[in-house]
Write a protein that holds these residues in place. Structure first.
Motif, PDB file in Angstrom:
ATOM      1  N   GLY A 291       0.830  -1.198   0.000  1.00 59.37           N
ATOM      2  CA  GLY A 291       0.000   0.000   0.000  1.00 59.37           C
ATOM      3  C   GLY A 291       0.861   1.244   0.000  1.00 59.37           C
ATOM      4  N   VAL A 292       0.204   2.393  -0.116  1.00 55.38           N
ATOM      5  CA  VAL A 292       0.939   3.654  -0.134  1.00 55.38           C
ATOM      6  C   VAL A 292       1.406   4.006   1.276  1.00 55.38           C
ATOM      7  CG1 VAL A 292      -0.321   4.579  -2.112  1.00 55.38           C
ATOM      8  CG2 VAL A 292      -1.156   5.031   0.209  1.00 55.38           C
ATOM      9  N   ASP A 293       2.445   4.825   1.341  1.00 56.73           N
ATOM     10  CA  ASP A 293       2.785   5.471   2.607  1.00 56.73           C
ATOM     11  C   ASP A 293       1.668   6.449   2.937  1.00 56.73           C
ATOM     12  OD1 ASP A 293       5.424   4.352   1.736  1.00 56.73           O
ATOM     13  OD2 ASP A 293       6.099   5.387   3.548  1.00 56.73           O
ATOM     14  N   SER A 294       1.382   6.614   4.235  1.00 55.07           N
ATOM     15  CA  SER A 294       0.152   7.328   4.610  1.00 55.07           C
ATOM     16  C   SER A 294       0.209   8.815   4.300  1.00 55.07           C
ATOM     17  CB  SER A 294      -0.116   7.131   6.095  1.00 55.07           C
ATOM     18  OG  SER A 294       0.899   7.764   6.852  1.00 55.07           O
ATOM     19  N   TYR A 295       1.404   9.407   4.339  1.00 52.56           N
ATOM     20  CA  TYR A 295       1.473  10.866   4.219  1.00 52.56           C
ATOM     21  C   TYR A 295       1.722  11.296   2.773  1.00 52.56           C
ATOM     22  CZ  TYR A 295       6.306   9.318   5.005  1.00 52.56           C
ATOM     23  OH  TYR A 295       7.486   8.641   4.954  1.00 52.56           O
ATOM     24  N   ASN A 296       1.388  12.543   2.484  1.00 47.81           N
ATOM     25  CA  ASN A 296       1.690  13.112   1.171  1.00 47.81           C
ATOM     26  C   ASN A 296       3.201  13.159   0.995  1.00 47.81           C
ATOM     27  OD1 ASN A 296      -1.014  13.653   1.464  1.00 47.81           O
ATOM     28  ND2 ASN A 296      -0.886  15.635   0.451  1.00 47.81           N
ATOM     29  N   GLY A 297       3.652  12.847  -0.194  1.00 45.97           N
ATOM     30  CA  GLY A 297       5.086  12.901  -0.420  1.00 45.97           C
ATOM     31  C   GLY A 297       5.423  12.925  -1.897  1.00 45.97           C
TER      32      GLY A 297
ATOM     33  N   ASN B  48      -2.241  20.016  -2.150  1.00 46.69           N
ATOM     34  CA  ASN B  48      -1.327  18.900  -2.403  1.00 46.69           C
ATOM     35  C   ASN B  48       0.011  19.468  -2.876  1.00 46.69           C
ATOM     36  OD1 ASN B  48      -0.459  16.246  -2.831  1.00 46.69           O
ATOM     37  ND2 ASN B  48      -1.286  16.180  -4.921  1.00 46.69           N
ATOM     38  N   PRO B  49       0.619  20.340  -2.037  1.00 44.50           N
ATOM     39  CA  PRO B  49       1.798  21.069  -2.518  1.00 44.50           C
ATOM     40  C   PRO B  49       3.040  20.191  -2.592  1.00 44.50           C
ATOM     41  CG  PRO B  49       1.426  21.575  -0.222  1.00 44.50           C
ATOM     42  CD  PRO B  49       0.285  20.698  -0.653  1.00 44.50           C
ATOM     43  N   LYS B  50       3.896  20.559  -3.521  1.00 40.75           N
ATOM     44  CA  LYS B  50       5.227  19.956  -3.564  1.00 40.75           C
ATOM     45  C   LYS B  50       6.139  20.929  -2.822  1.00 40.75           C
ATOM     46  CE  LYS B  50       8.693  18.123  -6.746  1.00 40.75           C
ATOM     47  NZ  LYS B  50       9.049  17.837  -8.136  1.00 40.75           N
ATOM     48  N   GLY B  51       6.428  20.613  -1.559  1.00 41.48           N
ATOM     49  CA  GLY B  51       7.188  21.542  -0.730  1.00 41.48           C
ATOM     50  C   GLY B  51       6.564  21.620   0.655  1.00 41.48           C
ATOM     51  N   ARG B  52       6.592  22.794   1.245  1.00 46.49           N
ATOM     52  CA  ARG B  52       6.115  22.918   2.630  1.00 46.49           C
ATOM     53  C   ARG B  52       4.598  22.790   2.717  1.00 46.49           C
ATOM     54  NH1 ARG B  52       9.352  25.250   6.459  1.00 46.49           N
ATOM     55  NH2 ARG B  52       7.803  26.751   7.159  1.00 46.49           N
ATOM     56  N   PHE B  53       4.142  22.041   3.716  1.00 48.56           N
ATOM     57  CA  PHE B  53       2.724  21.726   3.854  1.00 48.56           C
ATOM     58  C   PHE B  53       2.381  21.723   5.340  1.00 48.56           C
ATOM     59  CE2 PHE B  53      -0.724  18.301   2.804  1.00 48.56           C
ATOM     60  CZ  PHE B  53      -1.674  19.301   2.635  1.00 48.56           C
ATOM     61  N   ALA B  54       1.383  22.528   5.737  1.00 46.88           N
ATOM     62  CA  ALA B  54       0.929  22.542   7.136  1.00 46.88           C
ATOM     63  C   ALA B  54      -0.025  21.379   7.352  1.00 46.88           C
ATOM     64  CB  ALA B  54       0.243  23.871   7.440  1.00 46.88           C
ATOM     65  N   GLU B  55       0.285  20.521   8.314  1.00 48.59           N
ATOM     66  CA  GLU B  55      -0.441  19.264   8.480  1.00 48.59           C
ATOM     67  C   GLU B  55      -0.825  19.018   9.937  1.00 48.59           C
ATOM     68  OE1 GLU B  55       2.618  16.613   7.115  1.00 48.59           O
ATOM     69  OE2 GLU B  55       1.914  16.718   5.052  1.00 48.59           O
ATOM     70  N   ARG B  56      -1.780  18.082  10.106  1.00 48.33           N
ATOM     71  CA  ARG B  56      -2.140  17.563  11.430  1.00 48.33           C
ATOM     72  C   ARG B  56      -1.528  16.178  11.582  1.00 48.33           C
ATOM     73  NH1 ARG B  56      -4.788  19.718  15.295  1.00 48.33           N
ATOM     74  NH2 ARG B  56      -6.526  18.269  15.442  1.00 48.33           N
ATOM     75  N   TRP B  57      -0.975  15.910  12.732  1.00 43.89           N
ATOM     76  CA  TRP B  57      -0.441  14.587  13.049  1.00 43.89           C
ATOM     77  C   TRP B  57      -0.947  14.173  14.428  1.00 43.89           C
ATOM     78  CZ3 TRP B  57       2.929  11.329  10.282  1.00 43.89           C
ATOM     79  CH2 TRP B  57       3.357  11.824   9.039  1.00 43.89           C
ATOM     80  N   SER B  58      -1.054  12.858  14.637  1.00 42.22           N
ATOM     81  CA  SER B  58      -1.449  12.342  15.937  1.00 42.22           C
ATOM     82  C   SER B  58      -0.407  11.334  16.400  1.00 42.22           C
ATOM     83  CB  SER B  58      -2.816  11.660  15.831  1.00 42.22           C
ATOM     84  OG  SER B  58      -3.041  10.846  16.953  1.00 42.22           O
TER      85      SER B  58
END
Lengths: 410, 82
Positions: A291-297, B48-58
């Protein structure tokens, strides 16, 4: 007398399969992305519609993105009618593609097993088999004994964490040599007069009202009558330049191969529950994906933990793989849509067409989508097979929800 | 394996974390007033930027608390912002 340098007696470098032209000032059709879909679209524009004043722009080298990174599985056993139509159209073209391209693509219809490991898997699988039959796709439900007969190295014992309860089987599914497929399309498109322009990165667009008039690239501005985006994981980068949004998230998708082994694996095996898919390439490597890695990359690499889980699943299903060595692993960047189906067709710009959202499963569609894109660009009307995959389905709600429905690991 | 700096637990392996996607997507202030297009953008469309992206993580396998980060989607450089 000086010694002859090593390599001096090697045979001549083989002829290149395509020219490496300078971009012209403008083209009737500019295709952004020289992967499988872009090259196939170029081929069918020329072959089916006589449109040859076409450029394919590739920021790296031809077919060096996901076309070089996929696990080459070809099948059409999807649940929904819309998906089956396009993938079965593709499979029928695969069956005649070697002849059409005049180039070997090592298409091997060795069949695919989609394993079921739980009662819910069994119910979903049987439902999908019935849907496939109604759509004229070869499919059958087989029990664990039959799985063992078709692929003796699958562990069908009851004692494993996720025992194999049966599988769906599509005999016409298979694999092909991905590089040869791209080269075959490229060669035919080039022969027809299409310019395949490598090292040509798109950096912007010229627009006038609701039309795109030119494509700005690292090799200058190229005028365009019509533009087709076939940029997979980088589609959002292009649509951001154009000022409209597409519901895509780009993820790394990892795959790997083992060292070369004697033929041990006669078919393709996929498992959603433990999430691994495996075939053995012609040369002998075991080719595996997950499967894909979970985060955008956008980095073409992913987390080790994903590979580790995938290997754990593979070794439980195929104990014989336990001592095989990993040769290499890599990642591609896949553009995943909210319903796990492609997004194809019209855009807010009248002469700009979109082909994206194939996520983890675009390779198998290559000839089918190339055919339909060529038709769409040539006529200006979405081909019936791609019409259900329009961008506006996210507004109307008419999704083609293949998440979890179609053995959605690809 | 990449280490992610949990604001409460310190650096931990990325396998302990879950991805929450784009940060700062607020629930519509007046949901009944939204058009179909606006609903589609709220539900389905994310940057869906290529570069810096403000995100939520848990930190889902640790303290289970949510936090924000700015991550570079090319280099995967991780910058916790609280």
């Amino acid at each position: 007398m000086s010694p002859r340098p090593p390599g001096a007696d090697l045979p001549e470098h083989p002829d290149f399969l395509w020219r490496n032209p300078e971009p012209a000032r403008s083209y009737d059709v500019v295709i952004v992305g020289g992967g499988g879909h872009g090259l196939a679209a170029a081929h069918y524009l020329a072959a089916n519609h006589g449109i040859t004043n076409v450029a394919v722009l590739e920021k790296g080298w031809l077919a060096g993105g996901n076309m070089a990174r996929n696990t080459t599985i070809i099948r059409s056993n999807y649940l929904w009618d819309e998906s089956t139509a396009i993938y079965e159209h593709a499979l029928k073209l695969w069956e005649g593609l070697e002849e059409d391209l005049g180039y070997p693509i090592l298409f091997s219809q060795r069949g695919v097993l989609n394993l079921a490991h739980s009662l819910q898997d069994v119910r979903d699988s049987v439902r999908r088999v019935e849907a496939n039959k109604l759509n004229g796709v070869d499919a059958e439900w087989i029990d664990a004994d039959e799985v063992r007969r078709i692929c003796p190295i699958v562990n069908t014992s009851a004692g494993i964490r996720y025992p194999v309860l049966g599988a769906t089987y599509q005999p016409r599914a298979g694999i092909a040599k991905h590089d040869y497929v791209a080269w075959g399309f490229a060669r035919r498109a080039d022969e027809a007069g299409v310019d395949l322009i490598q090292d040509c990165e798109v950096v912007g667009f010229d627009t006038a009202g609701d039309r795109v008039t030119g494509v700005r690239t690292s090799r200058g501005t190229i005028g365009a009558g019509r533009v087709l985006l076939c940029a997979a994981g980088h589609t959002s980068v292009l649509t951001d330049m154009l000022g409209f949004r597409v519901p895509l998230q780009s993820h790394p998708l990892q795959a790997l191969v083992s060292e070369l082994l004697e033929p041990v694996h006669p078919t393709v095996v996929m498992s959603n529950a433990v999430h691994v898919y495996v075939s053995q390439a012609h040369k002998g490597e075991l080719v595996m994906g997950a499967g894909v890695d979970s985060y955008n990359g956008y980095g073409q690499r992913g987390a080790f933990g994903v590979i580790e889980r995938q290997m754990a699943a593979a070794v439980e299903l195929f104990p014989v793989f336990a001592r095989a060595h990993l040769l290499r692993s890599w990642a591609g960047i896949v553009d995943v849509s909210p319903d796990a189906s492609a997004i194809v067709g019209r855009t807010p710009y009248e002469n700009l067409y979109l082909n994206c959202g194939w996520g983890t499963g675009g390779f198998k569609a290559t000839p089918g989508i190339g055919w339909c894109l060529a038709d769409t660009v040539a006529t200006g009307e979405p081909h019936p097979y791609v019409a259900p995959f329009a961008l506006d389905r996210f507004v109307t709600g008419a999704l083609v929800d293949e998440h979890g429905a179609a053995a959605v690991a690809h | 394996m990449q280490l992610i700096e949990c604001p409460w637990c310190g650096p931990r392996e990325e396998a302990e974390f879950s991805y929450g996607g784009q940060a700062g997507v607020a629930y519509p202030a007046d949901p009944a007033a939204l058009s179909d297009v606006e609903w589609a953008h709220y539900v389905f469309f994310r940057d869906n930027p290529k570069g810096r992206f403000a995100e939520r993580w848990s930190h889902s396998a640790g303290c289970r608390r949510w936090f924000r980060a700015v991550r570079d989607t090319v280099t995967y450089t991780f910058e916790v912002t609280g």
